[in-house]
Design an enzyme around this catalytic site. Structure first.
Site, short mmCIF file in Angstrom:
data_model
loop_
_atom_site.label_atom_id
_atom_site.label_comp_id
_atom_site.label_asym_id
_atom_site.label_seq_id
_atom_site.Cartn_x
_atom_site.Cartn_y
_atom_site.Cartn_z
N GLU A 159 -79.51 -24.48 22.01
CA GLU A 159 -78.96 -23.14 22.71
C GLU A 159 -77.75 -23.67 23.56
O GLU A 159 -76.97 -22.75 23.80
CB GLU A 159 -79.99 -22.82 23.69
CG GLU A 159 -81.19 -22.20 23.02
CD GLU A 159 -82.09 -21.41 23.79
OE1 GLU A 159 -81.74 -20.85 24.95
OE2 GLU A 159 -83.29 -21.07 23.46
N TYR A 182 -80.84 -21.01 31.54
CA TYR A 182 -81.64 -22.18 30.81
C TYR A 182 -80.57 -23.12 29.98
O TYR A 182 -80.37 -24.20 30.12
CB TYR A 182 -82.65 -21.78 30.03
CG TYR A 182 -83.02 -22.75 29.09
CD1 TYR A 182 -83.63 -23.94 29.48
CD2 TYR A 182 -82.94 -22.58 27.62
CE1 TYR A 182 -84.11 -24.90 28.55
CE2 TYR A 182 -83.14 -23.46 26.80
CZ TYR A 182 -83.94 -24.92 27.16
OH TYR A 182 -84.21 -25.72 26.45
N LYS A 186 -78.99 -27.10 30.65
CA LYS A 186 -79.17 -28.07 29.49
C LYS A 186 -77.76 -28.62 28.98
O LYS A 186 -77.69 -29.79 28.81
CB LYS A 186 -80.03 -27.64 28.18
CG LYS A 186 -81.49 -27.27 28.67
CD LYS A 186 -82.37 -28.27 29.00
CE LYS A 186 -82.52 -29.39 27.88
NZ LYS A 186 -83.56 -30.40 28.12
P1 NAD Z 1 -92.52 -27.35 28.17
O1 NAD Z 1 -92.01 -26.36 29.17
O2 NAD Z 1 -93.50 -27.00 27.49
O3 NAD Z 1 -92.73 -28.85 29.14
C1 NAD Z 1 -91.91 -29.23 29.95
C2 NAD Z 1 -92.77 -30.21 30.67
O4 NAD Z 1 -91.87 -30.93 31.83
C3 NAD Z 1 -93.75 -29.75 31.69
O5 NAD Z 1 -94.93 -30.71 31.27
C4 NAD Z 1 -93.54 -29.61 33.03
O6 NAD Z 1 -94.57 -30.08 33.93
C5 NAD Z 1 -92.49 -30.97 32.96
N1 NAD Z 1 -91.66 -30.76 34.19
C6 NAD Z 1 -90.73 -29.62 34.48
N2 NAD Z 1 -90.13 -29.83 35.77
C7 NAD Z 1 -90.31 -31.31 35.96
C8 NAD Z 1 -89.72 -32.07 37.00
N3 NAD Z 1 -88.64 -31.76 37.86
N4 NAD Z 1 -90.24 -33.36 36.99
C9 NAD Z 1 -90.93 -33.89 36.06
N5 NAD Z 1 -91.61 -33.20 35.19
C10 NAD Z 1 -91.03 -31.67 35.11
O7 NAD Z 1 -91.30 -27.66 27.45
P2 NAD Z 1 -90.96 -28.16 25.68
O8 NAD Z 1 -90.94 -26.98 25.04
O9 NAD Z 1 -92.00 -29.14 25.56
O10 NAD Z 1 -89.60 -28.91 25.90
C11 NAD Z 1 -89.38 -30.36 26.18
C12 NAD Z 1 -87.94 -30.44 25.98
O11 NAD Z 1 -87.35 -30.38 24.75
C13 NAD Z 1 -87.21 -29.90 27.02
O12 NAD Z 1 -86.21 -30.63 27.62
C14 NAD Z 1 -86.32 -28.62 26.10
O13 NAD Z 1 -85.09 -28.31 26.83
C15 NAD Z 1 -86.13 -29.34 24.84
N6 NAD Z 1 -86.41 -28.63 23.74
C16 NAD Z 1 -87.14 -27.58 23.45
C17 NAD Z 1 -87.34 -26.82 22.39
C18 NAD Z 1 -88.62 -25.97 21.99
O14 NAD Z 1 -88.23 -24.88 21.11
N7 NAD Z 1 -89.31 -25.75 22.78
C19 NAD Z 1 -86.30 -27.07 21.34
C20 NAD Z 1 -85.30 -27.84 21.77
C21 NAD Z 1 -85.38 -28.72 22.83
O1 DAU Z 2 -83.88 -23.10 20.39
C1 DAU Z 2 -84.36 -23.93 21.04
C2 DAU Z 2 -85.14 -23.24 22.28
O2 DAU Z 2 -85.99 -22.61 21.89
C3 DAU Z 2 -85.61 -24.20 23.39
O3 DAU Z 2 -84.38 -25.11 24.01
C4 DAU Z 2 -86.21 -23.28 24.63
O4 DAU Z 2 -86.89 -24.21 25.39
C5 DAU Z 2 -87.09 -22.38 23.77
O5 DAU Z 2 -87.87 -21.65 24.97
C6 DAU Z 2 -86.77 -21.63 22.62
O6 DAU Z 2 -85.73 -20.64 23.25
P1 DAU Z 2 -85.76 -19.05 22.63
O7 DAU Z 2 -85.21 -18.40 23.96
O8 DAU Z 2 -85.44 -19.12 21.28
O9 DAU Z 2 -87.61 -18.99 22.54
P2 DAU Z 2 -88.51 -17.83 22.82
O10 DAU Z 2 -89.74 -18.46 22.18
O11 DAU Z 2 -88.43 -17.46 24.05
O12 DAU Z 2 -87.74 -16.84 22.02
C7 DAU Z 2 -87.82 -16.83 20.35
C8 DAU Z 2 -87.01 -15.48 19.83
O13 DAU Z 2 -87.87 -14.49 20.16
C9 DAU Z 2 -85.82 -14.96 20.67
O14 DAU Z 2 -84.87 -14.33 19.92
C10 DAU Z 2 -86.48 -14.09 21.73
C11 DAU Z 2 -87.56 -13.32 21.14
N1 DAU Z 2 -88.78 -13.01 21.76
C12 DAU Z 2 -89.37 -13.93 22.68
C13 DAU Z 2 -90.36 -13.29 23.33
C14 DAU Z 2 -91.08 -14.41 24.42
C15 DAU Z 2 -88.97 -11.61 21.67
O15 DAU Z 2 -88.65 -11.02 20.97
N2 DAU Z 2 -90.21 -11.20 22.48
C16 DAU Z 2 -90.93 -11.87 23.35
O16 DAU Z 2 -91.78 -11.58 23.98
#
Ligand code: NAD
Ligand code: DAU
Length: 376
Positions: A159, A182, A186
């Protein structure tokens, strides 16, 4: 004549060849969250010499229950420290106590919709928290003689590059252009990590990954949100026209990519990671409805597609993400092992067979968020 560089290179080749990384003490931040927990569970199984310290603030997204199924011998190599990456004193005490070989930094506030209402909270954790952690890691690393094998892996997101039009892919050379608080937070943390490499030589690597899905994901994110709402036959909210596209990657494949980066990645490099599986949100919700209906034996009259509801768009909603993962594929030998269909089946089956986890998560912050954000 003995040449230390040639000797080290040969030694590393031998280790990588056998799939062994000479690291034992690993700090994982944010390891009680979705990707961090999947990463820890995988590493405890696959890396029998690793001891993992999991530093997590246990926000609504962090769940110690993610480790309840661990066998005792694996659980013995995992310690959960309830603490915040913004707490410099705590970090110093952890780095004094344990000679860490690597830090894998997952901890962050991660939900785009929440960042719109709380930009400062996201800046506090994702920017100041990352900087506080970097500073503690740098002090520790310098105390240990700037060991070249130490690694700081910063887990970031696609993102940061903003939105694509209908053509093209993000790669390591894409310019930063974040849209949401967000992604801006990042992006800022990515820049700090690069600065710590260039200025101080701290052996850092940044990864930028696309959308993950799989077990243990908090149900505010699209796929688990839809799974839970299909179970309950509630409206399935899709933002805008439903044509926003994401590049979906099964979480186990992301975790494997991070291990490849840790084992073989070069300090100062960044790697873009993606599944190469682009789908619009309407395609995702349709696939999920069909799969859930077949698992729940729902008849045509009760088909879940009837629940799909287009709702008000997310402000600043990025249109399309898609990743060029050729660098990590060619240089580090990584490819995703799961197609979207395989990953989705595994995910749905996990949620259906983990009702206790689902009920526990649903009863807390998720319930409040659902009420406020979706009014149902
Ligand atoms: P998540 O929200 O499920 O988990 C985040 C974790 O960080 C939680 O356990 C929370 O308690 C902990 N946390 C939050 N604030 C904190 C703080 N101040 N100190 C210590 N711990 C803290 O997130 P996720 O989806 O597992 O994402 C993990 C990492 O991967 C993030 O950095 C996110 O940006 C990155 N990322 C996520 C995705 C995705 O699709 N979910 C994709 C690419 C990158
Ligand atoms: O691309 C990586 C990112 O993917 C991570 O860095 C983020 O932490 C993670 O949250 C995710 O971000 P998105 O915003 O892409 O994910 P989300 O699941 O919130 O939404 C996925 C897509 O679905 C986006 O286009 C928004 C849409 N959406 C999401 C929600 C929650 C809906 O249409 N309805 C919804 O209720």
């Amino acid at each position: 004549m003995f040449n230390r560089h040639t000797w080290l290179a040969t030694k590393k080749k031998e280790c990588y060849g056998q799939g062994i990384m000479q690291k034992n003490n690993i700090m994982v931040t944010g390891g009680a969250g979705f990707i961090g927990a999947n990463f820890i569970l995988k590493c405890l199984n696959e890396r029998p010499h690793w001891n993992i310290v999991n530093l997590d603030a246990l926000t609504y997204a962090g769940n110690p229950g993610n480790f309840l199924e661990l066998a005792p011998d694996l659980a013995a190599r995992h310690s959960l420290v309830h603490g915040n990456i913004c707490d410099a004193r705590l970090l110093d005490s952890l780095f004094t106590r344990t000679p860490f070989d690597a830090v894998i930094h997952f901890a962050a506030e991660t939900h785009v919709d929440r960042s719109i209402g709380d930009p400062l909270g996201f800046a506090a954790t994702n920017v100041m928290g990352a900087c506080t952690l970097l500073e503690a890691v740098k002090k520790y690393w310098e105390r240990r003689g700037c060991h070249e094998d130490f690694r700081f892996i910063h887990v970031s997101t696609d993102e940061v590059f903003g939105s694509l039009g209908s053509e093209g892919l993000f790669s390591e050379s894409s310019p930063y252009d974040p849209s949401s608080p967000y992604s801006a937070s990042k992006a800022a943390s990515d820049h700090f990590v690069r600065a710590y490499f260039r200025t101080y030589g701290l052996p850092c690597i940044v990864s930028n990954c696309s959308n993950n899905y799989g077990p243990y994901q908090f149900p505010e994110k699209l796929i688990p949100l839809l799974i839970l709402r299909i179970m309950e036959e509630k409206p399935l909210p899709i933002y805008g026209d439903g044509q926003n596209v994401r590049d979906w990657l099964y979480v186990a494949d992301h975790c494997q990519a991070l291990l490849n980066i840790l084992d073989k990645g070069s300090p100062g490099q960044t790697y873009t990671i993606g599944g190469g599986q682009e789908l619009s949100n309407l395609e995702v919700v349709t696939a999920l409805c069909d799969l859930m209906d077949s698992r729940l034996n729902r008849t045509r009259a009760r088909a879940s597609k009837r629940l799909i509801t287009l709702v008000k768009d997310r402000p600043g909603h990025d249109r399309r993400y898609a990743m060029d993962a050729s660098k990590i594929r060619n240089e580090l030998g990584w490819t995703p092992a799961h197609s979207f269909a395989q990953g989705l089946e595994a995910t749905v089956d996990w949620y259906l067979s983990h009702q206790v986890w689902v009920d526990q998560v649903r009863s807390g912050e998720y319930h409040k968020w659902e009420k406020v954000h979706y009014k149902s």
